[in-house]
Scaffold this active site. Structure first.
Site, mmCIF file in Angstrom:
data_model
loop_
_atom_site.group_PDB
_atom_site.id
_atom_site.type_symbol
_atom_site.label_atom_id
_atom_site.label_comp_id
_atom_site.label_asym_id
_atom_site.label_seq_id
_atom_site.Cartn_x
_atom_site.Cartn_y
_atom_site.Cartn_z
ATOM 1 N N HIS A 268 6.264 79.462 23.187
ATOM 2 C CA HIS A 268 5.392 78.680 22.763
ATOM 3 C C HIS A 268 4.635 77.339 24.106
ATOM 4 O O HIS A 268 5.355 76.990 25.236
ATOM 5 C CB HIS A 268 6.065 77.041 22.459
ATOM 6 N N CYS A 269 3.433 77.075 24.566
ATOM 7 C CA CYS A 269 2.664 77.431 25.751
ATOM 8 C C CYS A 269 2.011 75.742 25.619
ATOM 9 O O CYS A 269 1.071 75.757 24.819
ATOM 10 C CB CYS A 269 1.985 78.424 26.072
ATOM 11 N N PRO A 270 2.470 75.013 26.157
ATOM 12 C CA PRO A 270 1.866 74.352 26.554
ATOM 13 C C PRO A 270 0.014 73.530 27.137
ATOM 14 O O PRO A 270 -0.752 72.854 26.794
ATOM 15 C CB PRO A 270 2.434 72.958 27.533
#
Length: 368
Positions: free
Chosen positions: A195-197
């Site tokens: 999951h890439c913020p």
């Protein structure tokens, strides 16, 4: 035993143990001259209290399936919840920060750098900077937009005949191979990488190519800006240092703003080039091995386990380095290196993310 009676029974047992612990804490009367006996009694009672405390703690969580990992997961569950929620809400902030910083670099280039290039550089260098700079800008903006707005892909929840290797304990749906649950998005993701913020999105099967190309072209763009602005940065830095001379040089306010802008753009692009360049190289290594970030950790454990059993682990999704790149980038013929890699392209990835073409038939089970 029913669930209602089960938790009531557990609560009553915990209360009985707590009362027993409190009774042990009450001191007993001793005879005269019992100083040594008192110390012995206290040490024995402290030992009993310690054993009852461990029993009380175990009675709240222990069963035949529990282990130390389960206890740690339960203990850190509040921490995980805080991190997941903070990441979910700050994802929008991170996206706005990327847009703001990238936009500031573009504005500085158009207002400060481009007039200098057009007025002082030779014609061939002007053509090079205009073509290369706008190509990198186009590729970066396109892939970032597609990476943030494209769904990574989720397993269908309304179908029961989905090929799966397990069932998600949180979604309670069949989980295909290479699929993992994202606690931030609260759903399963096909071929989940992470999951890439900075995207406020998961990186999965349908946007993995967009994510990697964004990292690649953003790194190339930062390297390009850092190298192109190096001489201007040195001149601007020396000019800023001369501000404190007596008397100060006769710079106009516009020239001072240009000097500060040169320093800002060089420091920013150089820092991003180093940080994002390392991340891009790491993902390039993973792609060459046919792995995702999640599978990297799983495969390392599986390699160690099989090595202890005298066996060799092979990644079933590794088709060779070049073929792995072709599968990710969607290259099916030579012209696709131009039309699908060097130019913006919205072509879908190979496969549906549910059924995978393994490089060999496995006989030994593997953690997926």
């Amino acid at each position: 035993m029913r669930m209602g009676s089960s938790w009531r029974w557990q609560l009553s047992r915990a209360m009985r143990l707590a009362l027993r612990w409190c009774r042990l804490c009450r001191p007993r009367r001793t005879g005269r001259g019992g100083g040594g006996g008192t110390k012995l009694w206290m040490s024995s009672r402290l030992g009993e209290l310690w054993r009852y405390a461990k029993l009380l703690l175990r009675s709240l969580y222990f069963n035949s399936l529990s282990n130390s990992d389960t206890v740690l997961d339960c203990a850190f569950e509040p921490v995980y919840w805080i991190v997941d929620n903070v990441t979910r809400w700050f994802g929008v902030v991170f996206v706005c920060l990327v847009v703001l910083l990238t936009g500031s670099v573009v504005v500085i280039i158009y207002l400060c750098l481009l007039p200098i290039i057009l007025s002082t550089y030779p014609t061939h260098w002007i053509i090079w900077h205009l073509c290369c700079g706008h190509w990198l800008l186009l590729m970066t903006v396109f892939h970032y937009y597609r990476a943030t707005t494209t769904s990574p892909g989720h397993p269908p929840k309304d179908k029961l005949d989905v090929p799966s290797v397990s069932t998600c304990k949180k979604c309670i749906v069949p989980k295909p191979a290479r699929t993992h649950h994202c606690s931030i998005c609260s759903t399963c993701v096909l071929k989940m990488d992470h999951h890439c913020p900075w995207l406020n999105n998961c990186v999965g099967h349908f946007n993995h190519r967009y994510f990697f190309c964004f990292c690649l072209y953003m790194t190339l763009g930062c390297v390009y800006c850092s190298i192109s602005c190096r001489e201007m940065f040195v001149e601007a830095y020396n000019a800023v240092e001369s501000y404190y001379q007596t008397p100060p040089p006769p710079y106009t306010s516009r020239e001072k703003n240009i000097h500060k802008s040169m320093i800002f753009i060089w420091v920013l692009t150089s820092s991003v080039a180093v940080a994002l360049g390392g991340l891009t190289l790491w993902h390039a290594v993973l792609i060459s091995r046919g792995e995702t970030s999640v599978e990297r950790h799983i495969n390392r454990k599986e390699t160690k386990r099989m090595k202890e059993n005298g066996k060799v682990f092979r990644n079933p999704y590794h088709h060779g380095r070049l073929n792995n790149w072709k599968i990710l980038l969607g290259v099916e013929k030579t012209s696709h290196w131009l039309t699908r890699v060097l130019l913006p392209s919205s072509h879908p990835p190979d496969g549906d993310g549910i059924v995978w073409d393994c490089s060999f038939t496995r006989r030994d089970p593997m953690a997926i």
